[in-house]
Design a protein around this motif. Structure first.
Motif, short mmCIF file in Angstrom:
data_model
loop_
_atom_site.label_atom_id
_atom_site.label_comp_id
_atom_site.label_asym_id
_atom_site.label_seq_id
_atom_site.Cartn_x
_atom_site.Cartn_y
_atom_site.Cartn_z
N ALA A 6 0.86 -1.18 0.00
CA ALA A 6 0.00 0.00 0.00
C ALA A 6 0.90 1.23 0.00
CB ALA A 6 -0.91 0.01 1.22
N ASN A 7 0.50 2.26 -0.72
CA ASN A 7 1.26 3.50 -0.75
C ASN A 7 1.07 4.29 0.53
OD1 ASN A 7 2.32 3.17 -3.36
ND2 ASN A 7 0.44 3.94 -4.26
N ASN A 8 2.14 4.88 1.01
CA ASN A 8 2.12 5.81 2.14
C ASN A 8 1.52 5.24 3.42
OD1 ASN A 8 3.28 7.86 0.51
ND2 ASN A 8 1.26 8.17 -0.40
N ALA A 9 1.65 3.94 3.63
CA ALA A 9 1.16 3.33 4.86
C ALA A 9 2.23 3.49 5.92
CB ALA A 9 0.84 1.86 4.65
N ARG A 10 1.93 4.29 6.93
CA ARG A 10 2.90 4.52 8.01
C ARG A 10 2.17 4.87 9.29
NH1 ARG A 10 5.46 9.71 5.26
NH2 ARG A 10 5.69 8.09 3.77
N SER A 11 2.83 4.57 10.37
CA SER A 11 2.25 4.83 11.68
C SER A 11 3.39 4.85 12.70
CB SER A 11 1.22 3.74 12.02
OG SER A 11 0.49 4.10 13.16
N THR A 12 3.03 4.78 13.96
CA THR A 12 4.00 4.66 15.04
C THR A 12 3.47 3.67 16.06
OG1 THR A 12 3.03 6.54 16.22
CG2 THR A 12 4.91 7.01 14.80
N LEU A 13 4.39 3.06 16.79
CA LEU A 13 3.98 2.17 17.87
C LEU A 13 3.35 2.99 18.99
CD1 LEU A 13 7.09 -0.19 18.26
CD2 LEU A 13 4.88 -0.76 17.24
N VAL A 14 2.22 2.52 19.52
CA VAL A 14 1.61 3.20 20.66
C VAL A 14 1.98 2.51 21.97
CG1 VAL A 14 -0.30 4.23 19.39
CG2 VAL A 14 -0.59 1.98 20.38
N VAL A 15 2.48 1.29 21.85
CA VAL A 15 2.93 0.50 23.01
C VAL A 15 4.31 -0.05 22.65
CG1 VAL A 15 2.47 -1.56 24.42
CG2 VAL A 15 0.56 -0.17 23.59
N THR A 23 3.04 -9.01 18.45
CA THR A 23 1.88 -8.16 18.20
C THR A 23 2.27 -6.70 18.42
OG1 THR A 23 0.38 -9.90 18.95
CG2 THR A 23 -0.51 -7.68 18.82
N ALA A 24 2.14 -5.92 17.36
CA ALA A 24 2.45 -4.49 17.43
C ALA A 24 1.15 -3.71 17.42
CB ALA A 24 3.32 -4.07 16.25
N TYR A 25 1.04 -2.74 18.31
CA TYR A 25 -0.11 -1.85 18.37
C TYR A 25 0.32 -0.50 17.83
CZ TYR A 25 -2.06 -5.50 21.28
OH TYR A 25 -2.52 -6.71 21.73
N VAL A 26 -0.35 -0.06 16.76
CA VAL A 26 0.02 1.18 16.09
C VAL A 26 -1.14 2.18 16.15
CG1 VAL A 26 1.66 0.04 14.54
CG2 VAL A 26 -0.71 0.31 13.83
N VAL A 27 -0.81 3.44 15.87
CA VAL A 27 -1.84 4.47 15.80
C VAL A 27 -2.82 4.10 14.68
CG1 VAL A 27 -2.25 6.92 15.35
CG2 VAL A 27 -0.23 6.21 16.65
N SER A 28 -4.11 4.22 14.92
CA SER A 28 -5.10 3.86 13.90
C SER A 28 -5.11 4.89 12.77
CB SER A 28 -6.49 3.73 14.52
OG SER A 28 -6.87 4.97 15.08
N LEU A 65 -1.19 -5.36 14.65
CA LEU A 65 -0.49 -6.07 13.59
C LEU A 65 0.18 -7.31 14.16
CD1 LEU A 65 1.37 -3.05 11.92
CD2 LEU A 65 -0.93 -3.90 11.41
N THR A 66 -0.05 -8.47 13.55
CA THR A 66 0.63 -9.70 13.94
C THR A 66 1.85 -9.85 13.05
OG1 THR A 66 -1.45 -10.71 14.61
CG2 THR A 66 0.40 -12.20 14.21
N LEU A 67 3.02 -9.97 13.67
CA LEU A 67 4.28 -9.91 12.94
C LEU A 67 5.12 -11.17 13.06
CD1 LEU A 67 5.43 -6.39 14.18
CD2 LEU A 67 4.19 -6.92 12.06
N SER A 68 5.83 -11.46 11.98
CA SER A 68 6.94 -12.40 11.99
C SER A 68 8.17 -11.51 12.05
CB SER A 68 6.92 -13.24 10.71
OG SER A 68 8.07 -14.03 10.63
N PRO A 84 8.71 4.65 14.45
CA PRO A 84 8.04 4.61 13.15
C PRO A 84 7.82 3.18 12.67
CG PRO A 84 9.92 6.11 13.09
CD PRO A 84 9.99 5.36 14.38
N VAL A 85 6.66 2.93 12.08
CA VAL A 85 6.30 1.64 11.50
C VAL A 85 5.75 1.95 10.11
CG1 VAL A 85 4.81 -0.39 11.72
CG2 VAL A 85 5.69 0.73 13.78
#
Length: 97
Positions: A6-15, A23-28, A65-68, A84-85
């Motif tokens: 996806a283009n321009n998909a970015r966020s940050t970890l909130v936890v 499991t990563a929790y990011v800003v919605s 997000l569930t991550l490997s 940053p994520v």
């Protein structure tokens, strides 16, 4: 397994995320896609001189997000809240490695 992007998909970890966490929790409102079946998308955490970690997101539920972890010759490491994520094009996403 197919990569999705996806283009321009970015966020940050909130936890904060431990090195063993999957499991990563990011800003919605981040623009990340939702994988189905065997689909996945590349997630890059970190930036700049602090280094990065490449992960595969195999499942998404809202801002969870569930991550490997530690993919593509990177190491899983602890990340603080605010890291940053982003979706970035990686060799595995491009060449199916």
């Amino acid at each position: 397994m197919s990569s999705i992007l996806a283009n321009n998909a970015r966020s940050t970890l909130v936890v904060a995320l431990s090195a063993a966490g999957t499991t990563a929790y990011v800003v919605s409102g981040d623009g990340f896609p939702t994988p189905t079946g065997d689909d996945w998308f590349p997630v890059v955490m970190g930036a700049g001189m602090d280094g990065i970690e490449i992960c595969r997101c195999t499942e998404r539920s809202g801002s969870q997000l569930t991550l490997s972890r530690g993919e593509e010759d990177t190491a899983a490491r602890a990340w603080p809240a605010g890291t940053p994520v982003e979706i970035r094009l990686t060799a595995a996403a491009l060449f199916g490695v």
